[in-house]
Scaffold this motif. Structure first.
Motif, mmCIF file in Angstrom:
data_model
loop_
_atom_site.group_PDB
_atom_site.id
_atom_site.type_symbol
_atom_site.label_atom_id
_atom_site.label_comp_id
_atom_site.label_asym_id
_atom_site.label_seq_id
_atom_site.Cartn_x
_atom_site.Cartn_y
_atom_site.Cartn_z
ATOM 1 N N HIS A 290 0.637 -1.392 0.084
ATOM 2 C CA HIS A 290 -0.106 -0.340 -0.043
ATOM 3 C C HIS A 290 0.663 1.066 -0.013
ATOM 4 O O HIS A 290 2.035 1.523 -0.455
ATOM 5 C CB HIS A 290 -1.100 -0.243 1.506
ATOM 6 C CG HIS A 290 -1.548 -1.607 1.151
ATOM 7 N ND1 HIS A 290 -2.616 -1.257 0.374
ATOM 8 C CD2 HIS A 290 -0.904 -2.390 1.850
ATOM 9 C CE1 HIS A 290 -3.419 -3.061 0.842
ATOM 10 N NE2 HIS A 290 -2.124 -3.377 2.013
ATOM 11 N N GLU A 304 -2.352 1.049 8.171
ATOM 12 C CA GLU A 304 -1.144 -0.443 7.059
ATOM 13 C C GLU A 304 -0.120 0.303 6.498
ATOM 14 O O GLU A 304 1.010 -0.658 6.648
ATOM 15 C CB GLU A 304 -2.150 -1.284 6.858
ATOM 16 C CG GLU A 304 -0.955 -2.644 6.213
ATOM 17 C CD GLU A 304 -1.860 -3.942 4.874
ATOM 18 O OE1 GLU A 304 -3.445 -3.133 4.847
ATOM 19 O OE2 GLU A 304 -1.412 -4.679 4.533
ATOM 20 N N HIS A 360 2.522 -6.513 4.855
ATOM 21 C CA HIS A 360 1.701 -5.937 4.414
ATOM 22 C C HIS A 360 0.745 -6.579 5.598
ATOM 23 O O HIS A 360 1.890 -7.334 6.469
ATOM 24 C CB HIS A 360 0.512 -7.147 3.631
ATOM 25 C CG HIS A 360 0.338 -6.559 2.675
ATOM 26 N ND1 HIS A 360 -0.428 -6.037 1.985
ATOM 27 C CD2 HIS A 360 1.280 -6.876 1.725
ATOM 28 C CE1 HIS A 360 0.157 -5.608 0.372
ATOM 29 N NE2 HIS A 360 1.195 -6.421 0.335
ATOM 30 N N CYS A 361 -0.524 -5.780 6.285
ATOM 31 C CA CYS A 361 -1.134 -6.360 7.497
ATOM 32 C C CYS A 361 -2.209 -7.014 7.515
ATOM 33 O O CYS A 361 -2.504 -6.348 6.307
ATOM 34 C CB CYS A 361 -0.568 -4.828 8.813
ATOM 35 S SG CYS A 361 0.976 -4.263 9.131
HETATM 36 ZN ZN LIG Z 1 -1.928 -5.605 2.676
#
Ligand SMILES: [Zn+2]
Length: 487
Positions: A290, A304, A360-361
């Motif tokens: 992101h 995130e 990522h989260c």
């Molecule tokens: Zn993500």
């Protein structure tokens, strides 16, 4: 080279460590006085294996008892075979605890056994044992030598044939290879010496010198064996063109100016970068998930994109201190736009990335928690097994570091790992919308721990799965050890 490693040991600045070891090779080790051919009281002038045993003794590949006996007629054990092959290939023989139930750190060959197993040269038994004291049979020896020297033989019969074709071994009296017969220390020495040095083979059997390389040192010593303990036969000038027959560890058996001998491959043009040759310039792409107009998931006021960008930069800082080339798909949070998934993939491809790691989260509905890592298991990415191995190591390190629930590794259909053409994984550090997971993601201490875990997981992949020993010093950066389990 063992001496050189000792010189460099204890250095914490990794980049300098590599430089030091290159200088050490050129300076100290080259100047080391060659040891004279050793003789044993029970290997007399008339002993049929005298030449081969003394050849190995010169390189400290075999040694005898303190009172000078070699015991040539004793059967060679699996532990002894592992040690002899390990010394030949200059494995680190430091005694370690191993993955085998019956080989403890106190076993003299534990370091060699562990390394030989890691390189799939000698394997253990289904019950988790190694049987270090079991005598080696001729068929087993053929397989070990075939694997150690890369003859590509997978069965005892094909390995035996390879050894006979190369003039390393002959059949026994009944016309067979005698695969189940045990071997004396003297005979094992003969086979090993012939494997190492073509000049010792039956009927003067020479390899085909198919590969050409050039010397990139001022003057490169050609030696009579694959270590600095062997005599210098001649010196090859800068830019001298050598023809390579085969490799013995990091040494090559070469032909130059009508002579044959061994040179260290760090000083050949094809291994630019000295002892870090296998990893220097290999590109690792880290992809912070992101960013910009795409904040990703969120929870408790945390975005995130903030977590992924910060963690990626921390991973980058570790790799900046190594010979790897480390790149991020975005160096900072882009303002006013977002980095398209296809651009992230194109970036990795255009930079010829060796591996791709997307950070990522996770989020669900506040109730799910834990760490998980995805790889893509389908035909578009031809590196499924490597991706799975990378995911395995990174996931394991993340669990050790973050101490969150283990959600495992899984096959995931995400664009950045599906469309990539190199080993690629996507790791979900933790759930941003889960209160306790979120607290860790919000903490710079825990993001640093996550970055360390990703760094170590990547090293584990190169060390254990790709079997690249050059990454070993990179663990020093975190005073860590390679993971002992391998994928
Ligand atoms: Zn993500």
């Amino acid at each position: 080279m063992v001496e050189c490693r000792k010189l460099a040991k204890g250095e914490k600045a990794v980049k300098r460590l590599f430089l030091l070891s290159v200088f050490a090779v050129a300076g100290f080790c080259a100047a080391a006085a060659p040891a004279g051919a050793q003789t044993f009281v029970d290997v007399g002038d008339s002993h049929r294996a005298k030449m081969e045993i003394n050849y190995l003794a010169t390189g400290q590949i075999v040694n005898g008892s303190l009172d000078g006996h070699f015991y040539p007629d004793k059967q060679v054990t699996r532990a002894e075979a592992a040690a002899m092959i390990g010394r030949t290939l200059q494995f680190n023989g430091k005694q370690v605890s191993t993955d085998f139930s019956d080989v403890g750190i106190q076993n003299f060959a534990s370091g060699y056994i562990q390394e030989a197993a890691r390189h799939s040269i000698i394997t253990g038994y289904k019950d988790g044992s190694f049987k270090p004291d079991q005598p080696v049979a001729r068929g087993e020896m053929a397989i070990m030598i075939s694997r150690a020297f890369g003859y590509g033989a997978s069965t005892i019969n094909s390995a035996a044939k390879a050894l006979m074709d190369k003039g390393i071994a002959q059949g026994v009296a009944d016309g067979t290879f005698g695969t189940t017969n045990s071997i004396k220390r003297s005979d094992f020495s003969v086979f090993l010496a012939r494997s190492i040095n073509s000049e010792l083979r039956l009927n003067g059997s020479m390899p085909e010198f198919t590969q050409t390389d050039t010397v990139n040192a001022d003057s490169l010593n050609m030696r009579s064996g694959p270590s600095t303990l062997y005599d210098v036969k001649s010196a090859i000038p800068f830019k001298g063109e050598v023809k390579i027959g085969y490799k013995v560890g990091k040494w090559a058996f070469i032909q130059y100016d009508g002579k044959t001998g061994f040179v260290h491959t760090d000083f050949l043009a094809s291994s630019v970068g000295g002892s870090s040759s296998q990893i220097a310039g290999k590109t690792i792409v880290i992809d912070p998930g992101h960013g910009g107009t795409d904040p990703g998931a969120s929870g408790y006021g945390l975005l995130e994109k903030t977590v992924t960008q910060d963690t990626a930069l921390r991973v980058q800082n570790y790799f900046k201190q190594t010979p790897f080339n480390i790149l991020l798909t975005q160096e900072k949070d882009p303002v006013g736009y977002k980095t398209e998934l296809s651009d992230r993939v194109a970036f990795a491809r255009n930079h010829n990335a060796d591996i791709f790691v997307s950070i990522h989260c996770n989020s669900f509905n506040g109730t799910a928690d834990g760490t998980e890592t995805y790889y893509y298991a389908a035909y578009q990415n031809p590196h499924v097994d490597e991706s799975k191995a990378l995911a395995t190591y990174v996931q394991k390190r993340m669990l050790d570091a973050l101490d969150l629930k283990d959600r495992g590794i899984d096959n995931g259909d995400f664009h950045v790992i599906r469309e990539n053409t190199m080993p690629a994984i996507l790791t979900e550090l933790a759930f941003i919308d889960n209160k306790s997971d979120n607290a860790k993601l919000a903490s710079s201490y825990w993001r640093q721990e996550a970055a360390k875990a990703i760094y170590l997981g990547i090293l584990d992949y190169y060390y254990n799965y790709k079997k690249i020993d050059d990454v070993l010093p990179l663990y020093n950066l975190l005073q860590a050890q390679p993971s002992t389990k391998w994928y």
